[in-house]
Write a protein that holds these residues in place. Structure first.
Motif, PDB file in Angstrom:
ATOM      1  N   UNK A   1       0.824  -1.211   0.000  1.00  0.00           N
ATOM      2  CA  UNK A   1       0.000   0.000   0.000  1.00  0.00           C
ATOM      3  C   UNK A   1       0.859   1.262   0.000  1.00  0.00           C
ATOM      4  N   UNK A   2       1.938   1.258   0.786  1.00  0.00           N
ATOM      5  CA  UNK A   2       2.835   2.422   0.816  1.00  0.00           C
ATOM      6  C   UNK A   2       3.489   2.653  -0.536  1.00  0.00           C
ATOM      7  N   UNK A   3       3.885   1.580  -1.201  1.00  0.00           N
ATOM      8  CA  UNK A   3       4.502   1.706  -2.524  1.00  0.00           C
ATOM      9  C   UNK A   3       3.510   2.242  -3.542  1.00  0.00           C
ATOM     10  N   UNK A   4       2.271   1.800  -3.473  1.00  0.00           N
ATOM     11  CA  UNK A   4       1.253   2.295  -4.407  1.00  0.00           C
ATOM     12  C   UNK A   4       0.972   3.772  -4.159  1.00  0.00           C
ATOM     13  N   UNK A   5       0.878   4.156  -2.883  1.00  0.00           N
ATOM     14  CA  UNK A   5       0.693   5.570  -2.553  1.00  0.00           C
ATOM     15  C   UNK A   5       1.888   6.393  -3.050  1.00  0.00           C
ATOM     16  N   UNK A   6       3.099   5.838  -2.854  1.00  0.00           N
ATOM     17  CA  UNK A   6       4.294   6.521  -3.348  1.00  0.00           C
ATOM     18  C   UNK A   6       4.286   6.677  -4.848  1.00  0.00           C
TER      19      UNK A   6
ATOM     20  N   UNK B   1       1.623   6.945  -6.768  1.00  0.00           N
ATOM     21  CA  UNK B   1       0.650   8.006  -7.096  1.00  0.00           C
ATOM     22  C   UNK B   1       1.260   9.377  -6.843  1.00  0.00           C
ATOM     23  N   UNK B   2       1.981   9.509  -5.735  1.00  0.00           N
ATOM     24  CA  UNK B   2       2.617  10.788  -5.406  1.00  0.00           C
ATOM     25  C   UNK B   2       3.658  11.177  -6.460  1.00  0.00           C
ATOM     26  N   UNK B   3       4.446  10.210  -6.908  1.00  0.00           N
ATOM     27  CA  UNK B   3       5.443  10.489  -7.936  1.00  0.00           C
ATOM     28  C   UNK B   3       4.780  10.859  -9.261  1.00  0.00           C
ATOM     29  N   UNK B   4       3.655  10.210  -9.561  1.00  0.00           N
ATOM     30  CA  UNK B   4       2.942  10.535 -10.806  1.00  0.00           C
ATOM     31  C   UNK B   4       2.383  11.952 -10.759  1.00  0.00           C
ATOM     32  N   UNK B   5       1.870  12.360  -9.593  1.00  0.00           N
ATOM     33  CA  UNK B   5       1.358  13.726  -9.441  1.00  0.00           C
ATOM     34  C   UNK B   5       2.478  14.736  -9.665  1.00  0.00           C
ATOM     35  N   UNK B   6       3.694  14.372  -9.241  1.00  0.00           N
ATOM     36  CA  UNK B   6       4.850  15.257  -9.429  1.00  0.00           C
ATOM     37  C   UNK B   6       5.489  15.086 -10.808  1.00  0.00           C
ATOM     38  N   UNK B   7       4.827  14.319 -11.693  1.00  0.00           N
ATOM     39  CA  UNK B   7       5.237  14.114 -13.086  1.00  0.00           C
ATOM     40  C   UNK B   7       6.575  13.377 -13.214  1.00  0.00           C
ATOM     41  N   UNK B   8       6.855  12.520 -12.242  1.00  0.00           N
ATOM     42  CA  UNK B   8       8.034  11.655 -12.325  1.00  0.00           C
ATOM     43  C   UNK B   8       7.546  10.271 -12.729  1.00  0.00           C
ATOM     44  N   UNK B   9       7.198  10.172 -14.014  1.00  0.00           N
ATOM     45  CA  UNK B   9       6.444   9.012 -14.471  1.00  0.00           C
ATOM     46  C   UNK B   9       7.271   7.729 -14.481  1.00  0.00           C
TER      47      UNK B   9
ATOM     48  N   UNK C   1       9.840   6.885 -12.455  1.00  0.00           N
ATOM     49  CA  UNK C   1       9.957   6.432 -11.075  1.00  0.00           C
ATOM     50  C   UNK C   1       8.625   5.919 -10.556  1.00  0.00           C
ATOM     51  N   UNK C   2       7.537   6.596 -10.948  1.00  0.00           N
ATOM     52  CA  UNK C   2       6.214   6.165 -10.519  1.00  0.00           C
ATOM     53  C   UNK C   2       5.902   4.770 -11.061  1.00  0.00           C
ATOM     54  N   UNK C   3       6.251   4.533 -12.310  1.00  0.00           N
ATOM     55  CA  UNK C   3       5.998   3.228 -12.911  1.00  0.00           C
ATOM     56  C   UNK C   3       6.784   2.119 -12.230  1.00  0.00           C
ATOM     57  N   UNK C   4       8.059   2.376 -11.952  1.00  0.00           N
ATOM     58  CA  UNK C   4       8.888   1.374 -11.273  1.00  0.00           C
ATOM     59  C   UNK C   4       8.355   1.082  -9.880  1.00  0.00           C
ATOM     60  N   UNK C   5       7.981   2.145  -9.160  1.00  0.00           N
ATOM     61  CA  UNK C   5       7.444   1.971  -7.801  1.00  0.00           C
ATOM     62  C   UNK C   5       6.142   1.184  -7.832  1.00  0.00           C
ATOM     63  N   UNK C   6       5.292   1.463  -8.828  1.00  0.00           N
ATOM     64  CA  UNK C   6       4.020   0.751  -8.941  1.00  0.00           C
ATOM     65  C   UNK C   6       4.240  -0.738  -9.220  1.00  0.00           C
ATOM     66  N   UNK C   7       5.193  -1.051 -10.079  1.00  0.00           N
ATOM     67  CA  UNK C   7       5.494  -2.447 -10.392  1.00  0.00           C
ATOM     68  C   UNK C   7       5.994  -3.177  -9.145  1.00  0.00           C
ATOM     69  N   UNK C   8       6.891  -2.531  -8.387  1.00  0.00           N
ATOM     70  CA  UNK C   8       7.397  -3.160  -7.159  1.00  0.00           C
ATOM     71  C   UNK C   8       6.259  -3.362  -6.162  1.00  0.00           C
TER      72      UNK C   8
END
Length: 421
Positions: free
Chosen positions: A343-348, A350-358, A360-367
């Motif tokens: 859950x923390x990784x998914x929230x992270x 989303x936060x990275x995607x909001x900051x347009x770090x797509x 990093x957001x994709x890698x975090x979502x996969x993990x």
């Protein structure tokens, strides 16, 4: 900002951290959010042990030596000396504390254990400050020396005494502990209700008032005391200036060598106190190998806390909590925490995607998805994973917090008196 006008109390302005620092209200919201998410995971998984009073009490006990080691590292590094030797100073504290404790009483053991850690700090200061040896090399050498010295001395000091052996000291009398009457029972009852967030908060607070050692109370008090000394006194300002710009400090009349020596000796004493806690409170005897890398984890807690006492305390609490999973319902609790991590990784993400770090957001979502798949596809985790959890958390937390860190500018850098002339 402290402002002074003479050479004994110079005007020094250490550089501000380059990264954004969380304000206290924001930090409290983050902690509350993490606790709420943990409560949600507890309800979903049924793993009540992750926030009960006993778990939190054990976590506090395990966090104390880590926090004291980290506090020792903070004192040294704020003066510009890297202290990898915290592990060895903890070892010296365990041995000296138990050696004096079983003969002359536990409080004498506390004092002698602190002195043992100070001796390690003094040696590190002589080697690094006076002889300008690489700080990492000196720290590793002290760790090896402390381990070898205690292994040699243990049979000489402990064999022949009742309960003593070549690897273990006789038992040391307890320092005593306290429980706040009424409040402890009320919080335990509230924790047993299983209510969302309220019961989890009761478990956290209950651990702070149930079967608490007097040495734990002293260790907790040292955190605000360190902050006040280093950030609100002229002594602390001069000491921190030695870690930021020793040449400028010297030009304004600060005896840089003296402050570095004091900082590293205090660092050793704090680590020694952490060692005493292990050999008198956590266990009522010295046992070879009982430090088990806590000096290194304490150093990690200090870095996680961005060289600040408050952040260090949070880091020590986190590492102490994960370490406590080994002792209480480890497999079930760690399995539940896989869901929390997902859950923390998914929230992270989303936060990275909001900051347009797509990316990093994709890698975090996969993990996060992989961790969730691990949780959903298993009912428990292997014991090896439970044992490794504190060390894995150490690496993950340092990796995630690395971008906001700022160490003292002259930390670990060689310095010679008069080099700025």
């Amino acid at each position: 900002m402290t402002t002074v006008t003479d050479l004994n109390q110079p005007t020094l302005r250490p550089a501000a951290p380059t990264g954004r620092r969380l304000s206290l209200p924001v930090l409290m919201l983050v902690i509350a959010g993490a606790l709420a998410l943990t409560s949600l995971v507890r309800i979903i998984t049924g793993a009540d042990g992750i926030t009960n009073v006993s778990q939190m009490s054990t976590a506090l006990q395990l966090a104390v030596p880590i926090g004291l080691a980290g506090l020792g590292g903070l004192w040294a590094e704020r003066a510009g000396v890297v202290n990898i030797g915290l592990e060895g100073m903890l070892i010296l504290g365990t041995w000296f504390g138990a050696w004096a404790g079983f003969q002359w009483g536990p409080w004498t053991g506390v004092l002698v254990g602190i002195i043992g850690g100070c001796l390690g700090g003094l040696l590190h200061a002589i080697v690094t400050v006076t002889f300008n040896v690489n700080h990492i090399v000196s720290g590793v050498a002290i760790n090896i020396l402390a381990l070898g010295a205690t292994r040699y001395l243990a049979p000489l000091a402990f064999e022949g005494h009742q309960g003593g052996s070549a690897k273990q000291s006789p038992a040391v009398e307890s320092l005593g502990q306290f429980t706040v009457p009424g409040l402890s029972d009320w919080l335990r009852d509230l924790n047993d209700q299983g209510w969302f967030l309220i019961s989890d908060l009761a478990g956290l607070l209950g651990g702070l008032v149930t079967n608490v050692s007097w040495l734990t109370l002293i260790a907790i008090a040292l955190i605000p005391a360190t902050w006040w000394i280093l950030w609100r006194t002229a002594f602390g300002l001069r000491l921190r200036s030695c870690g930021e710009n020793p040449v400028a400090a010297e030009s304004l009349g600060v005896n840089v060598y003296k402050y570095k020596y004091l900082a590293v000796i205090i660092s050793g004493g704090l680590a020694g106190l952490g060692g005493v806690f292990l050999s008198i409170v956590a266990n009522p005897f010295y046992l070879e190998g009982q430090v088990s890398g806590r000096g290194y984890i304490g150093l990690a807690a200090m870095i996680f806390g961005n060289w600040m006492p408050g952040g260090l305390a949070i880091g020590a609490g986190l590492f102490g909590y994960t370490d406590s999973l080994n002792l209480r319902g480890g497999s079930e609790n760690v399995h539940a925490l896989l869901l929390l991590a997902a859950l923390l990784l998914i929230i992270g993400a989303i936060w990275l995607a909001v900051r347009k770090k797509y990316v990093k957001a994709g890698i975090t979502l996969v993990i996060g998805a992989l961790v969730f798949a691990w949780y959903a596809g298993t009912n428990e985790v292997p014991n090896q994973v439970v044992s490794a959890t504190p060390y894995v958390i150490t690496l993950v937390v340092l990796a995630l917090s690395a971008q906001r860190l700022r160490m003292p500018k002259a930390d670990g850098m060689p310095y010679r008196k008069g080099q700025g002339k």
